[in-house]
Enzyme design. Structure first.
Site, PDB file in Angstrom:
ATOM      1  N   CYS A 153      -7.631 -11.691  22.604  1.00 20.45           N
ATOM      2  CA  CYS A 153      -6.930 -10.869  21.442  1.00 20.45           C
ATOM      3  C   CYS A 153      -6.141  -9.785  22.197  1.00 20.45           C
ATOM      4  O   CYS A 153      -5.461  -8.908  21.140  1.00 20.45           O
ATOM      5  CB  CYS A 153      -8.051 -10.314  20.665  1.00 20.45           C
ATOM      6  SG  CYS A 153      -9.057  -8.837  21.850  1.00 20.45           S
ATOM      7  N   TYR A 164     -18.725 -14.074  27.969  1.00 19.78           N
ATOM      8  CA  TYR A 164     -18.662 -13.499  26.755  1.00 19.78           C
ATOM      9  C   TYR A 164     -18.860 -14.013  25.474  1.00 19.78           C
ATOM     10  O   TYR A 164     -18.256 -13.806  24.526  1.00 19.78           O
ATOM     11  CB  TYR A 164     -17.232 -12.757  26.876  1.00 19.78           C
ATOM     12  CG  TYR A 164     -16.408 -12.107  28.269  1.00 19.78           C
ATOM     13  CD1 TYR A 164     -16.829 -10.920  28.305  1.00 19.78           C
ATOM     14  CD2 TYR A 164     -15.794 -12.967  29.039  1.00 19.78           C
ATOM     15  CE1 TYR A 164     -16.315 -10.129  29.697  1.00 19.78           C
ATOM     16  CE2 TYR A 164     -15.225 -12.499  30.310  1.00 19.78           C
ATOM     17  CZ  TYR A 164     -15.393 -11.031  30.557  1.00 19.78           C
ATOM     18  OH  TYR A 164     -14.766 -10.576  31.578  1.00 19.78           O
ATOM     19  N   CYS A 204       0.792  -1.326   0.050  1.00 24.10           N
ATOM     20  CA  CYS A 204      -0.154  -0.112   0.124  1.00 24.10           C
ATOM     21  C   CYS A 204       1.014   1.246   0.041  1.00 24.10           C
ATOM     22  O   CYS A 204       1.743   1.311   0.925  1.00 24.10           O
ATOM     23  CB  CYS A 204      -1.020  -0.201   1.417  1.00 24.10           C
ATOM     24  SG  CYS A 204      -1.919   1.397   1.648  1.00 24.10           S
ATOM     25  N   GLN A 260     -15.924 -11.332  14.269  1.00 25.16           N
ATOM     26  CA  GLN A 260     -14.480 -11.600  13.800  1.00 25.16           C
ATOM     27  C   GLN A 260     -14.544 -10.869  12.359  1.00 25.16           C
ATOM     28  O   GLN A 260     -15.206 -11.262  11.559  1.00 25.16           O
ATOM     29  CB  GLN A 260     -13.920 -12.845  14.002  1.00 25.16           C
ATOM     30  CG  GLN A 260     -13.897 -13.135  15.434  1.00 25.16           C
ATOM     31  CD  GLN A 260     -12.755 -12.734  16.259  1.00 25.16           C
ATOM     32  OE1 GLN A 260     -12.122 -12.053  15.651  1.00 25.16           O
ATOM     33  NE2 GLN A 260     -12.501 -13.187  17.352  1.00 25.16           N
ATOM     34  N   GLU A 282     -23.911 -13.412  28.225  1.00 32.06           N
ATOM     35  CA  GLU A 282     -23.349 -12.211  27.668  1.00 32.06           C
ATOM     36  C   GLU A 282     -24.052 -10.801  28.068  1.00 32.06           C
ATOM     37  O   GLU A 282     -25.173 -11.135  28.393  1.00 32.06           O
ATOM     38  CB  GLU A 282     -23.739 -12.080  26.155  1.00 32.06           C
ATOM     39  CG  GLU A 282     -23.399 -10.666  25.348  1.00 32.06           C
ATOM     40  CD  GLU A 282     -21.941 -10.396  25.533  1.00 32.06           C
ATOM     41  OE1 GLU A 282     -21.706  -9.115  25.838  1.00 32.06           O
ATOM     42  OE2 GLU A 282     -21.133 -11.205  25.161  1.00 32.06           O
ATOM     43  N   CYS A 292      -7.354  -0.562  -0.541  1.00 31.98           N
ATOM     44  CA  CYS A 292      -6.696  -0.520   0.991  1.00 31.98           C
ATOM     45  C   CYS A 292      -6.539  -2.048   0.595  1.00 31.98           C
ATOM     46  O   CYS A 292      -7.138  -2.981   0.308  1.00 31.98           O
ATOM     47  CB  CYS A 292      -7.877  -0.473   2.005  1.00 31.98           C
ATOM     48  SG  CYS A 292      -7.164  -1.113   3.676  1.00 31.98           S
ATOM     49  N   CYS A 351      -2.113  -0.368   9.484  1.00 27.16           N
ATOM     50  CA  CYS A 351      -1.122  -1.315   9.351  1.00 27.16           C
ATOM     51  C   CYS A 351      -0.003  -0.980   9.973  1.00 27.16           C
ATOM     52  O   CYS A 351       0.522   0.250   9.766  1.00 27.16           O
ATOM     53  CB  CYS A 351      -0.929  -1.752   8.017  1.00 27.16           C
ATOM     54  SG  CYS A 351      -2.417  -2.437   6.884  1.00 27.16           S
ATOM     55  N   CYS A 400      -0.696   5.699   7.315  1.00 27.41           N
ATOM     56  CA  CYS A 400      -2.045   5.195   7.787  1.00 27.41           C
ATOM     57  C   CYS A 400      -1.807   4.492   8.879  1.00 27.41           C
ATOM     58  O   CYS A 400      -0.745   3.855   9.190  1.00 27.41           O
ATOM     59  CB  CYS A 400      -2.411   4.134   6.652  1.00 27.41           C
ATOM     60  SG  CYS A 400      -4.247   3.473   7.249  1.00 27.41           S
TER      61      CYS A 400
END
Length: 469
Positions: A424, A330, A84, A301, A351, A178, A93, A90
């Site tokens: 994550c 969760y 890119c 996701q 949840e 992108c 990334c 940006c």
């Protein structure tokens, strides 16, 4: 601070990059006679370990500083040309200048180091990170901020790193809009831009709080081709909505168009509700054999190819049998719960977001799954009230901030035989695993899955079991 031990702000220095931070910045060490031999640390964005660089010092702290990359004098063997043209500016990334192999190696080493430093799991070695065959154009979701440039022209794109200055999608042309987004999202952004300019629909201005269009959210179900567009607006209604919906409806796969009012003066993107103005309220995607209805406000996701790998890993680690009772905490819209329900005797999802629970119930119906039940509330309150027996397996998939301490204490007290932690955030994962280990659980397996090629984040799946079981 403008001077530290002989280094001054605006100094131009040449040095070797020998390390990398968790946010993807290269780290070089300037020898100033320190006793530890490491030298004064300078963080340099877009530099790779092994690079010999020329960089300008832009900010100094007591024990470290920041420098801007001016030139790579000797490139690292792991350095590669970004796909890119806007990669350096940006904020989306961090790793396009690194070979994909080096990205995966970095993520593996980062997780190992965090587990040792924060979690106290010294000497742990984890398997190679599971990467992608094609680590480009993998995202099924885009959130484009909308604004105006200094000439009053509408700009739609992504924020520059650490700023709210929008880099227009025109700057990404060499990467088909992108390098990590689905190409349809770029087409949709162009249609919205044309509509805004044709009807003089004003972009939102963060400083004044005026203007209408704040963000353009796109979702695409890769398995079905269905597309959703949601305009986040600083108001309650959309002018010239018919003209916009007619233009967007011509995009192949367009299924849902909606608006989400958001008049808050903060960084929260979506409003609290969404109103459909064309088509369906949801789109449907499949991960493996399981279908999911996705609404504008659903968490889902962003990498469908790797999501299947992630969920299959979680299912393998949990290894539920027909007689097992599993609690998925969760649980969101039931993504992992329904995977587990394929093999477990009974699955219960918890949840705190009511809309997500409603979506989870609908997803169970969509798949004809009758052994999954979903509850709204805090897990540490719901499970004691609803559980008929001690869970055999507990699965947690918290946000990046990790689990609440009260939930970890509850898990330890409840004492399931197996605990699967999907994370994550490797730093908060390491913190939480330490608490669980102190509570009598042993780390049995860990597998990292690269959900975010070209970015610095990574997902981990961990299996823990009660000591002596």
């Amino acid at each position: 601070m403008s001077t530290v031990k002989g280094i001054e702000k605006d100094d131009i220095l040449e040095f070797r990059i020998d390390d990398m931070s968790t946010d993807g910045s290269g780290i070089g060490h300037i020898s100033l006679g320190q006793a530890d031999g490491r030298g004064f640390a300078l963080f340099v964005k877009d530099a790779a370990p092994g690079d010999f660089v020329r960089a300008k010092v832009i900010r100094l702290k007591k024990s470290y500083g920041y420098a801007r990359l001016l030139e790579v004098l000797e490139p690292s063997p792991d350095r590669t040309e970004p796909l890119c043209p806007a990669a350096r500016q940006c904020g989306g990334c961090q790793f396009q200048h690194l070979s994909y192999r080096a990205q995966l190696d970095f993520k593996k080493n980062m997780v190992e180091n965090l587990l040792a430093r924060i979690g106290g799991f010294e000497g742990i070695k984890i398997p190679p990170v599971i990467g992608m065959e094609d680590p480009w154009h993998y995202r099924n979701k885009a959130q484009y901020p909308v604004g105006r440039d200094k000439n009053g022209r509408t700009v739609i794109g992504f924020y520059a790193g650490r700023t709210h200055s929008i880099i227009d999608l025109d700057k990404y042309e060499g990467a088909e809009g992108c390098a990590i987004q689905d190409a349809d999202s770029v087409t949709i952004a162009a249609i919205c831009r044309q509509w805004m300019e044709s009807f003089r629909v004003p972009a939102y201005d963060e400083k004044s709080g005026k203007g209408l269009i704040r963000h353009i959210l796109t979702r695409k179900a890769f398995s079905t081709g269905q597309i959703m567009v949601c305009l986040i607006i600083n108001g309650q209604s959309l002018p010239h909505a018919r003209d916009l919906t007619q233009a967007l409806a011509a995009v192949p796969g367009m299924t849902s168009i909606c608006v989400s009012p958001n008049k808050r003066r903060d960084n929260v993107i979506l409003g609290e509700r969404a109103k459909t103005i064309w088509g369906s309220d949801t789109i449907t995607d499949y991960i493996g054999d399981i279908g999911y209805r996705i609404s504008p406000l659903s968490f889902y996701q962003v990498n469908p190819v790797q999501t299947k790998v992630l969920y299959e890993t979680a299912l393998s680690f949990a290894d539920p049998k027909e007689g097992d009772t599993v609690w998925d905490l969760y649980c969101g819209i039931g993504t992992i719960s329904l995977f587990l329900a394929q093999k477990a005797g009974r699955v219960y999802g918890v949840e705190i977001v009511p809309q997500a629970v409603e979506d989870a119930r609908k997803n169970a119906q969509l798949n004809g799954i009758e052994n999954a039940v979903f509850f709204t509330g805090k897990a540490e309150e719901v499970v004691p009230r609803e559980a008929k027996k001690r869970p055999d397996i507990i699965v947690v998939d918290p946000p990046r901030k990790g689990c609440d301490r009260s939930l970890l204490d509850f898990i330890i007290k409840t004492g399931p035989d197996r605990l699967v932690y999907v994370s994550c955030g490797p730093a908060t994962l390491a913190r939480d695993l330490k608490i669980l280990a102190e509570g009598g659980y042993e780390l049995k397996k860990i597998q990292c899955v690269d959900m975010f090629p070209q970015g610095c984040h990574v997902e981990c799946v961990v299996l823990m079991s009660k000591a002596n079981t």
